[in-house]
Write an enzyme that holds these catalytic residues in place. Sequence first.
Site, PDB file in Angstrom:
ATOM      1  N   SER A  44       9.722   1.494  -4.129  1.00  0.00           N
ATOM      2  CA  SER A  44       9.075   2.478  -4.992  1.00  0.00           C
ATOM      3  C   SER A  44       9.446   3.890  -4.551  1.00  0.00           C
ATOM      4  CB  SER A  44       7.557   2.307  -4.942  1.00  0.00           C
ATOM      5  OG  SER A  44       7.056   2.698  -3.674  1.00  0.00           O
ATOM      6  N   GLU A  70       7.698  -8.991   3.160  1.00  0.00           N
ATOM      7  CA  GLU A  70       6.854 -10.048   3.714  1.00  0.00           C
ATOM      8  C   GLU A  70       6.345 -10.995   2.642  1.00  0.00           C
ATOM      9  OE1 GLU A  70       4.237  -6.365   3.055  1.00  0.00           O
ATOM     10  OE2 GLU A  70       6.309  -6.868   3.562  1.00  0.00           O
ATOM     11  N   CYS A  98      14.646  -2.696 -11.110  1.00  0.00           N
ATOM     12  CA  CYS A  98      14.612  -1.236 -11.079  1.00  0.00           C
ATOM     13  C   CYS A  98      15.416  -0.650 -12.234  1.00  0.00           C
ATOM     14  CB  CYS A  98      15.148  -0.712  -9.755  1.00  0.00           C
ATOM     15  SG  CYS A  98      16.899  -1.053  -9.465  1.00  0.00           S
ATOM     16  N   GLU A 142       2.955 -13.672 -26.273  1.00  0.00           N
ATOM     17  CA  GLU A 142       3.381 -14.995 -25.832  1.00  0.00           C
ATOM     18  C   GLU A 142       3.878 -15.020 -24.391  1.00  0.00           C
ATOM     19  OE1 GLU A 142       6.101 -16.766 -28.530  1.00  0.00           O
ATOM     20  OE2 GLU A 142       4.826 -16.495 -30.291  1.00  0.00           O
ATOM     21  N   PHE A 201      10.612  -7.006  -2.586  1.00  0.00           N
ATOM     22  CA  PHE A 201      10.330  -8.399  -2.917  1.00  0.00           C
ATOM     23  C   PHE A 201      11.069  -8.876  -4.164  1.00  0.00           C
ATOM     24  CE2 PHE A 201       7.625  -6.224  -5.852  1.00  0.00           C
ATOM     25  CZ  PHE A 201       7.472  -7.076  -6.933  1.00  0.00           C
TER      26      PHE A 201
END
Length: 423
Positions: free
Chosen positions: A226, A176, A281, A308, A149
């Site tokens: 991952s 998705e 990554c 912040e 994503f």
Amino acid sequence: MSDVHHYIQAKLTEGASGRWGDVYNPATGEKSRRVAFASADEVDRAVQAAAAAFPGWAATPPLTRARILFKFLELLNRDHDALARVISEEHGKVFSDAQGEITRGLEVVEFACGIPHLLKGEFTEQVGRGIDSWSVRQPVGVCAGITPFNFPAMVPMWMFPMALACGNTFVLKPSERDPSAGLRIAQLLSEAGLPPGVFNVVNGDKEAVDAILNHPGIAAVSFVGSTAIAEYIYRTAAAAGKRVQALGGAKNHMVVMPDADLDQATDALMGAAYGAAGERCMAVSVAVAVGGVLFDEVKPEMRIYKEEIFGPVLSVVRSPDFDNATKLVSDHEYGNGVAIFTRDGDAAREFANRVQIGMVGINLPIPVPMAFHSFGGWKRSLFGDMAVYGPEGVRFYTRLKTMSARWPTGIRAGAEYVMPTMR
């Protein structure tokens, strides 16, 4: 609210599984559209379309394939900002960051446009008396890409331009969570003149992924995500006889030597750690301050960012010396990227050669290679033998074939029953 479907045979194809996922606008938290989740049958339909298109596309001259990619590049430049807005709306990254993502993807398309040169084989005359040998690289077949994503345009463009340029056909399964960029890319490829079935998109979740990994019609699978999923992708697809490149996660370090420009190093560290909300990554998550020199400089900056911007956590660790810092980085289970900040050329050269990491930056915090080199880490950051794009991409998406030939000359030596040798 619009629905996001699949793209098969150069046309939008409505999902038929009855399963859907929700896509949200991160800026508002509101659901913006639905995405169809493909069943195994729908994945099979996309693979069958790619398989049917493969013989014709593989036989297409590399120069013709390159010209279609050139046209695709032109269309991407035309729609650059529109695609960036789609990414920003679904992913949530700021518009300028989305623009940068597309630009880095474009660089791979530019490299793939040089495929006529990249596919040149090797030829050796007279390897034996009257015998010549040569090698060529041929496409592997239907390839698949499963993408994350965080970079819905750039990571797919790490994969499919090289695959298509080499003569393969492709099935993309985007995340998705932000699927629309993949569909828009597919439409631009069709507009560029890519034949139907050469590039297809199926949306979905694990059911679609598993269908890809186990499908007998898919020859190669590329993945970015991952480490846990990368290992699953690698083991499952490899067990099914596929060629696999699966890029996993990272714990990227930045080593700061006592002689470094601390202002430069601090700025670089903050940008690399907190840019894109730390979702790259290649994001730096650990700063290694040799002698503790950086700690006082970084600590107030860290507090500002955490209070912040609410960014990810950045760790700063001390290392007593250069050797210890090099070992600390090298011993980590991940081997994706590392940076060293120093004015000492000897220290930088020694570190780059000795450290057990796949990508090294010297006074550069995010050492992502340009498209004419290859991207990939070591150890648990990459499962498989070949990195993505660049020369490694060409090797991954092709198979080597070597031929030897001797033509009749009227000389008959009779049958030979021993291991052939060249003489």
